[in-house]
Design an enzyme around this catalytic site. Sequence first.
Site, short mmCIF file in Angstrom:
data_model
loop_
_atom_site.label_atom_id
_atom_site.label_comp_id
_atom_site.label_asym_id
_atom_site.label_seq_id
_atom_site.Cartn_x
_atom_site.Cartn_y
_atom_site.Cartn_z
N CYS A 221 -0.76 4.26 2.46
CA CYS A 221 -0.70 4.14 4.10
C CYS A 221 -0.20 2.65 4.33
O CYS A 221 1.15 2.37 4.42
CB CYS A 221 -2.26 4.62 5.02
SG CYS A 221 -3.69 3.32 3.78
N SER A 222 -0.83 1.62 4.72
CA SER A 222 -1.19 0.72 5.22
C SER A 222 -2.44 -0.30 4.65
O SER A 222 -2.52 -1.37 5.66
CB SER A 222 -0.45 -0.02 7.18
OG SER A 222 -1.73 0.98 7.39
N CYS A 223 -3.58 0.20 3.72
CA CYS A 223 -4.37 -1.01 3.16
C CYS A 223 -3.72 -2.38 3.50
O CYS A 223 -3.24 -2.51 2.24
CB CYS A 223 -5.15 -0.37 2.51
SG CYS A 223 -5.73 1.42 1.95
N CYS B 269 0.66 -0.84 0.28
CA CYS B 269 -0.42 0.00 -0.55
C CYS B 269 0.54 1.40 0.09
O CYS B 269 1.30 1.81 0.73
CB CYS B 269 -0.70 -0.03 1.18
SG CYS B 269 -1.97 1.36 1.52
#
Length: 194
Positions: free
Chosen positions: A102-104, A99
């Site tokens: 961000c941190s999907c 991602c």
Amino acid sequence: MAAPPGPGSIALLDRFVAALTAKGVVTEQEIVDQIARTDRASPETGARMVARAWTDPEYRALLLSDGSRAAEAMGVSMAGAPPLGVLEDTEALHHLVVCTLCSCYPRAVLGYPPHWYKSAAYRARAVRDPRGVLAEWGTVLPDTMELRVVDSTADYRWMVLPMRPAGTEGWDAARLASIVTRDALVGVTLPHAA
């Protein structure tokens, strides 16, 4: 590790939940149920999905065509989650999930993302130097193999269906699931027959 939310954040969240429940958008019980489902989520769920795909051609087809429905078929609620796509590795193609913003991450089937997945270093290097990143994990791909980096987003989450390793013929689904790690499900490692 992030600091716990302060009193102001909690009060704001409480007001937000109260507004949603007052308008009938969600019930308090639905929120409690979703939190419980998220807390139960773990990479073992994704591993079981992969093992079933390796042993059940109909499920494999479902997993590749509609990952969310395939998760639901395994008893995982995908309510409120972005769609789940599943990327099939082959002899000629390997996938690496990142991602970039961000941190999907597909938490419903993989649990919480590991710290390294959220790091700026991984996110940048996975795009700039994916083979170098994989090599650091001990994953060295043939030069002839295409490496495709896929961006997980707020709108669509991805996981990898790795290739079934040689030497696992005749293994049952539970044994197969035991060799599928969280890291293989995002493509930084490969499953290996123990």
